[in-house]
Design a protein around this motif. Structure first.
Motif, PDB file in Angstrom:
ATOM      1  N   UNK A 167       0.952  -1.293  -0.006  1.00 26.38           N
ATOM      2  CA  UNK A 167       0.043  -0.040  -0.091  1.00 26.38           C
ATOM      3  C   UNK A 167       0.915   1.215  -0.109  1.00 26.38           C
ATOM      4  N   UNK A 168       2.138   1.064   0.101  1.00 22.79           N
ATOM      5  CA  UNK A 168       3.071   2.247   0.107  1.00 22.79           C
ATOM      6  C   UNK A 168       3.082   3.141   1.432  1.00 22.79           C
ATOM      7  N   UNK A 169       2.598   2.336   2.484  1.00 24.19           N
ATOM      8  CA  UNK A 169       2.491   3.208   3.927  1.00 24.19           C
ATOM      9  C   UNK A 169       3.963   2.789   4.500  1.00 24.19           C
ATOM     10  N   UNK A 170       4.647   1.860   4.332  1.00 23.76           N
ATOM     11  CA  UNK A 170       5.936   1.648   5.101  1.00 23.76           C
ATOM     12  C   UNK A 170       6.813   1.200   3.904  1.00 23.76           C
ATOM     13  N   UNK A 171       8.085   1.203   4.332  1.00 20.03           N
ATOM     14  CA  UNK A 171       9.288   0.580   3.244  1.00 20.03           C
ATOM     15  C   UNK A 171      10.350   0.165   4.085  1.00 20.03           C
ATOM     16  N   UNK A 172      11.222  -0.378   3.292  1.00 24.47           N
ATOM     17  CA  UNK A 172      12.576  -1.062   3.876  1.00 24.47           C
ATOM     18  C   UNK A 172      13.616  -0.052   3.801  1.00 24.47           C
ATOM     19  N   UNK A 173      14.476   0.116   4.734  1.00 24.75           N
ATOM     20  CA  UNK A 173      15.737   0.967   4.616  1.00 24.75           C
ATOM     21  C   UNK A 173      16.397   0.588   3.330  1.00 24.75           C
ATOM     22  N   UNK A 174      17.211   1.523   2.827  1.00 29.34           N
ATOM     23  CA  UNK A 174      18.113   1.495   1.681  1.00 29.34           C
ATOM     24  C   UNK A 174      19.521   1.968   2.048  1.00 29.34           C
ATOM     25  N   UNK A 175      20.498   1.996   0.807  1.00 30.13           N
ATOM     26  CA  UNK A 175      21.621   2.592   1.152  1.00 30.13           C
ATOM     27  C   UNK A 175      21.808   4.140   1.634  1.00 30.13           C
ATOM     28  N   UNK A 176      20.900   4.640   1.548  1.00 29.98           N
ATOM     29  CA  UNK A 176      20.463   5.917   1.902  1.00 29.98           C
ATOM     30  C   UNK A 176      20.522   6.170   3.526  1.00 29.98           C
ATOM     31  N   UNK A 177      20.067   5.008   4.107  1.00 31.45           N
ATOM     32  CA  UNK A 177      19.753   4.902   5.286  1.00 31.45           C
ATOM     33  C   UNK A 177      20.945   3.857   6.253  1.00 31.45           C
ATOM     34  N   UNK A 178      22.027   3.768   5.290  1.00 30.16           N
ATOM     35  CA  UNK A 178      23.148   3.060   6.172  1.00 30.16           C
ATOM     36  C   UNK A 178      23.569   3.337   7.394  1.00 30.16           C
ATOM     37  N   UNK A 179      23.820   5.046   7.537  1.00 30.12           N
ATOM     38  CA  UNK A 179      24.447   5.418   8.521  1.00 30.12           C
ATOM     39  C   UNK A 179      23.584   5.318  10.133  1.00 30.12           C
ATOM     40  N   UNK A 190      32.038   0.576   5.613  1.00 31.12           N
ATOM     41  CA  UNK A 190      30.965   0.331   4.854  1.00 31.12           C
ATOM     42  C   UNK A 190      30.738   1.356   3.734  1.00 31.12           C
ATOM     43  N   UNK A 191      31.167   2.472   3.876  1.00 29.94           N
ATOM     44  CA  UNK A 191      31.067   3.564   3.013  1.00 29.94           C
ATOM     45  C   UNK A 191      31.388   3.119   1.470  1.00 29.94           C
ATOM     46  N   UNK A 192      32.539   2.392   1.383  1.00 29.23           N
ATOM     47  CA  UNK A 192      33.044   1.738   0.076  1.00 29.23           C
ATOM     48  C   UNK A 192      32.474   0.477  -0.273  1.00 29.23           C
ATOM     49  N   UNK A 193      31.734  -0.145   0.644  1.00 24.27           N
ATOM     50  CA  UNK A 193      31.311  -1.599   0.460  1.00 24.27           C
ATOM     51  C   UNK A 193      29.721  -1.464   0.846  1.00 24.27           C
ATOM     52  N   UNK A 194      28.816  -0.513   0.454  1.00 29.02           N
ATOM     53  CA  UNK A 194      27.640  -0.626   0.857  1.00 29.02           C
ATOM     54  C   UNK A 194      26.740  -1.772   0.663  1.00 29.02           C
ATOM     55  N   UNK A 195      27.063  -2.660  -0.552  1.00 31.61           N
ATOM     56  CA  UNK A 195      26.564  -3.902  -0.835  1.00 31.61           C
ATOM     57  C   UNK A 195      26.610  -4.895   0.374  1.00 31.61           C
ATOM     58  N   UNK A 196      27.536  -4.646   1.155  1.00 30.71           N
ATOM     59  CA  UNK A 196      27.756  -5.722   2.377  1.00 30.71           C
ATOM     60  C   UNK A 196      26.505  -5.665   3.595  1.00 30.71           C
ATOM     61  N   UNK A 197      25.875  -4.460   3.356  1.00 30.94           N
ATOM     62  CA  UNK A 197      24.574  -4.345   4.394  1.00 30.94           C
ATOM     63  C   UNK A 197      23.405  -4.699   3.912  1.00 30.94           C
ATOM     64  N   UNK A 198      23.218  -5.061   2.511  1.00 31.13           N
ATOM     65  CA  UNK A 198      22.156  -5.162   2.136  1.00 31.13           C
ATOM     66  C   UNK A 198      21.293  -6.521   2.504  1.00 31.13           C
ATOM     67  N   UNK A 199      21.852  -7.205   3.292  1.00 29.47           N
ATOM     68  CA  UNK A 199      21.226  -8.461   4.293  1.00 29.47           C
ATOM     69  C   UNK A 199      20.602  -7.987   5.295  1.00 29.47           C
ATOM     70  N   UNK A 200      20.784  -6.678   5.706  1.00 26.91           N
ATOM     71  CA  UNK A 200      20.456  -6.178   6.754  1.00 26.91           C
ATOM     72  C   UNK A 200      18.919  -5.467   6.543  1.00 26.91           C
ATOM     73  N   UNK A 201      18.841  -4.934   5.197  1.00 32.42           N
ATOM     74  CA  UNK A 201      17.696  -3.998   4.918  1.00 32.42           C
ATOM     75  C   UNK A 201      16.411  -4.513   5.244  1.00 32.42           C
ATOM     76  N   UNK A 202      16.250  -5.721   4.796  1.00 35.05           N
ATOM     77  CA  UNK A 202      14.787  -6.426   5.063  1.00 35.05           C
ATOM     78  C   UNK A 202      14.685  -7.023   6.403  1.00 35.05           C
ATOM     79  N   UNK A 203      15.390  -6.668   7.297  1.00 36.85           N
ATOM     80  CA  UNK A 203      15.177  -7.035   8.578  1.00 36.85           C
ATOM     81  C   UNK A 203      14.739  -5.983   9.670  1.00 36.85           C
TER      82      UNK A 203
END
Length: 723
Positions: free
Chosen positions: A85-97, A138-151
């Motif tokens: 419904x677009x009411x919530x979303x998962x974090x992305x690389x922009x939310x890494x910090x 992780x600033x130069x390796x943002x892909x290594x945090x991708x497994x956390x985003x869906x949590x």
């Protein structure tokens, strides 16, 4: 007994808020708000429950594993529906910090340790250091945090929803979940709400007014959280151009502009003055301008402004400032006319210096010793009288009814339109109270009828009527009605600043504003005192002069209890030794039935057991003789706050407010006899060879403490002679 929260109470509160907005505030909504409501209404109940739960959280990021609730059978399905419904979303690389900052210290250590080539870090390092290491790595390796985003899901508390909360409450609060907290506390019976409130109303008439107030409330939070001058400058430039619609919005904008002016006046004076000039009809801002322009030498402009204010003042406080400033700076007089008038009411009262910590108590005891009745009144007296006289007009027959059950402060007083909108009812009410008996009857009737109903002006208590009765029966009726009318016309100017004490003597009252050496009258006090005087009341400025009373009576007190904490423990014994002019003049002691078992370790310490107190009086039975013993003296004890606190708590249980000057023999011994290893009563008694044969019995300990007090006084006298 508190109420039980209903099942799915978060959902119930959520629906209550959405229902209020849908029913009462459609004229305040844009299309995006309506779309948001439609999305909510198309959700199934499980998904609505989940959204309500997410919105009730404070963190920006919420771990999905933590979203398990009894009322939500399929949490992951509910989360999926909300994402769809677009009411919530998962974090992305922009939310890494933010994500890394949100992780716990163990989670950060585990995450860093799992990397193929982990960065250098110490597991013992502070979390803030680990966060910095992780962000850098992780600033130069943002892909290594991708497994956390869906949590996680982002708790963005949609701006539409925040706007809805604002429409309901009228204010935004940083870090709080406004409506949920209010609803939960209401349901638990903790938060007072207006009884019998049947229908909630919109607090704004137009969308322009609502959105103006909303935007300015967001500015308020931004100003509160601004971290540096750059943020303040940005906010100031934006706020100058922000339109304020309505009285409340204008006042908030003016208040924020003054705050920003104070932040910027040294770092960016040009912008600071632009900020000040953007204030609309604000007395505080105008006073600051005048002072600054005078400092800069623009005296002609200042004089013209002062004369303009005196001719047409925004407020009485500003008038007094202008009058005083003009007299001192331009007419070369040290005092304004008002200051001269107040000086004529100044009286010197000598008060024992032991009252330095509570000067009002010292003046109160001064008049009590003269046989006069004294009441601590300050603002409470006039606020309660005003509310009880005009209860019908303020809360019941009002053209500005409360918006919802939580609004306990009258809307008409917020905007200072009470008399403007209801002059005929107010005049009729005052005309019907043309004698002290009629006024007192009205106050008593309203107090009986509306007792404990929340009102926002004063707090109910069982003795609320006593000072009002004494005020009404011992004051000229014309003076009372005149001041009540003035309060109705200018409530915001006359809601505070009242004198500290009311003294009743020979069927007449007068008021005392107590000032210790160095204290000054504040502007709001000048306004209220001057108004009382103009209505016919006698108001004195009690200027306190400290002195040492050679005839002080010291009541040296010791108590024994069932345990060390005041909350659940009770007194088992009290001993009092009276000291005057260096001699013990009287003693008094009693056992007390604590109405609960005495613990074995307490019996082994004090020797007092259950059998000894079984036939002893309970505390309420010895309260009167105890107060008689303490009356007119200084309360002294070894660790005074312990004994004083227990006695105060016991007296509160039976509805007696206890207050008297205190002296601690531990504190005084440390001053008089510096360098001792211990200042316990037992060790001091051994050191000075005091008579303490039955330690931890009340009278024996009180006698030892009294002897210690005499040693302290003797030491002080010797030091004075040596000097």
């Amino acid at each position: 007994m508190r109420k039980e929260l209903p099942a799915k109470y978060y959902l119930a509160h959520f629906k209550e808020l959405i229902g209020f907005v849908s029913d009462k505030c459609m004229h305040l909504l844009e299309q995006k708000h309506i779309t948001f409501i439609n999305k909510i209404n198309t959700l199934d109940e499980q998904s609505q429950c989940m959204l309500a739960r997410i919105y009730s959280r404070k963190p920006y990021l919420v771990q999905t594993q933590s979203l398990n609730y009894e009322e939500i059978i399929s949490p992951y399905q509910a989360l999926f529906n909300l994402k769809t419904a677009g009411l919530i979303c998962e974090p992305s690389q922009a939310d890494a910090k933010q994500l890394l900052s949100h992780l716990t210290k163990p989670a950060l250590i585990e995450l860093l340790s799992q990397q193929e080539q982990p960065p250098l870090f110490k597991k013992s390092a502070a979390k803030s250091c680990l966060v910095e290491v992780a962000i850098s790595f992780f600033e130069s390796k943002p892909e290594r945090l991708s497994h956390l985003y869906n949590q996680y899901v982002i708790n963005n508390r949609d701006e539409c929803y925040q706007y809805f909360e604002f429409l309901y409450i009228g204010r935004l609060s940083a870090g709080d979940v406004n409506h949920q907290n209010r609803f939960v506390l209401r349901d638990l019976g903790v938060t007072p709400v207006r009884q019998g409130h049947n229908e909630s109303l919109s607090r704004f008439d137009s969308i322009e007014e609502a959105q103006s107030n909303y935007v300015l409330n967001r500015f308020r939070l931004a100003v509160k959280n601004a971290k540096d001058d750059n943020e303040n400058e940005t906010l100031a430039k934006q706020l100058i151009n922000e339109l304020a619609v309505g009285v409340v919005a204008r006042e908030l904008k003016n208040k924020l502009l003054v705050i920003l002016y104070k932040q910027l006046k040294t770092t960016n004076p040009v912008l600071a003055f632009d900020v000040l000039n953007a204030c609309e009809d604000d007395a505080h801002a105008l006073e600051i301008q005048i002072r600054e322009q005078y400092r800069l030498g623009n005296k002609e402009w200042v004089k013209a402004q002062l004369e303009k204010i005196i001719e047409n003042p925004l407020t009485d406080e500003l008038l007094y400032f202008a009058d005083d400033f003009l007299m001192r700076k331009f007419n070369k007089q040290t005092r304004s006319r008002l200051s001269e008038m107040l000086a004529s009411t100044r009286c010197i009262i000598e008060v024992d210096e032991l009252y330095r910590g509570d000067v009002e108590l010292g003046v109160s005891d001064h008049y009590t010793r003269q046989g006069k009745q004294v009441f601590y009144t300050e603002n409470t007296l006039w606020q309660s009288l005003f509310a009880l006289v005009f209860w019908q007009e303020l809360f019941i027959e009002t053209p500005t009814p409360p918006c919802n059950e939580f609004d306990i402060y009258p809307q008409a007083l917020k905007t200072d339109t009470f008399y403007l909108n209801q002059s005929s009812q107010i005049e009729a009410r005052l005309a019907a109270c043309n004698s002290t008996q009629k006024l007192l009857r009205l106050v008593c009737n309203h107090a009986a009828k509306y007792y404990e109903q929340p009102n926002g002006l004063f707090r109910w208590h069982k003795d609320v009527l006593k000072p009002l009765e004494m005020l009404i029966l011992n004051s000229p009726i014309n003076a009372l009605l005149s001041h009540l009318k003035n309060m109705a016309k200018n409530y915001r100017q006359l809601k505070d600043g009242y004198p500290d004490l009311m003294i009743v003597d020979n069927n007449a009252v007068h008021f005392e504003e107590v000032k210790a050496p160095g204290d000054k009258l504040k502007r709001n006090q000048l306004v209220s005192i001057d108004n009382l005087k103009s209505c016919g009341f006698i108001v004195n400025i009690a200027a306190v002069k400290w002195y040492v009373d050679p005839n002080r009576i010291y009541s040296v007190v010791d108590i024994e209890t069932t345990g060390g904490l005041k909350g659940g423990n009770r007194i088992t014994e009290i001993g009092i030794v009276k000291v005057k002019q260096g001699e013990i003049v009287d003693t008094w002691t009693t056992l007390i039935n604590p109405e609960r078992p005495i613990p074995r370790f307490i019996t082994s310490l004090t020797g007092i057991n259950d059998a000894m107190v079984s036939n002893a009086p309970i505390f309420s039975e010895i309260a009167a003789p105890l107060l008689n013993q303490l009356s007119g003296s200084i309360f002294v004890a070894h660790n005074v706050n312990f004994d004083y606190g227990f006695i105060k708590k016991e007296l509160e249980r039976i509805g007696i407010n206890f207050k008297m000057p205190k002296l601690c023999t531990v504190v005084e011994s440390r001053k008089a006899f510096k360098g001792l290893k211990s200042y316990s009563l037992g060790n001091l008694s051994a050191h000075f060879n005091l008579d303490l044969t039955n330690h931890h019995r009340a009278l024996d300990d009180a006698k030892a403490a009294a002897q210690l007090l005499l040693l302290v006084q003797q030491s002080a006298d010797e030091n004075i002679v040596a000097v």
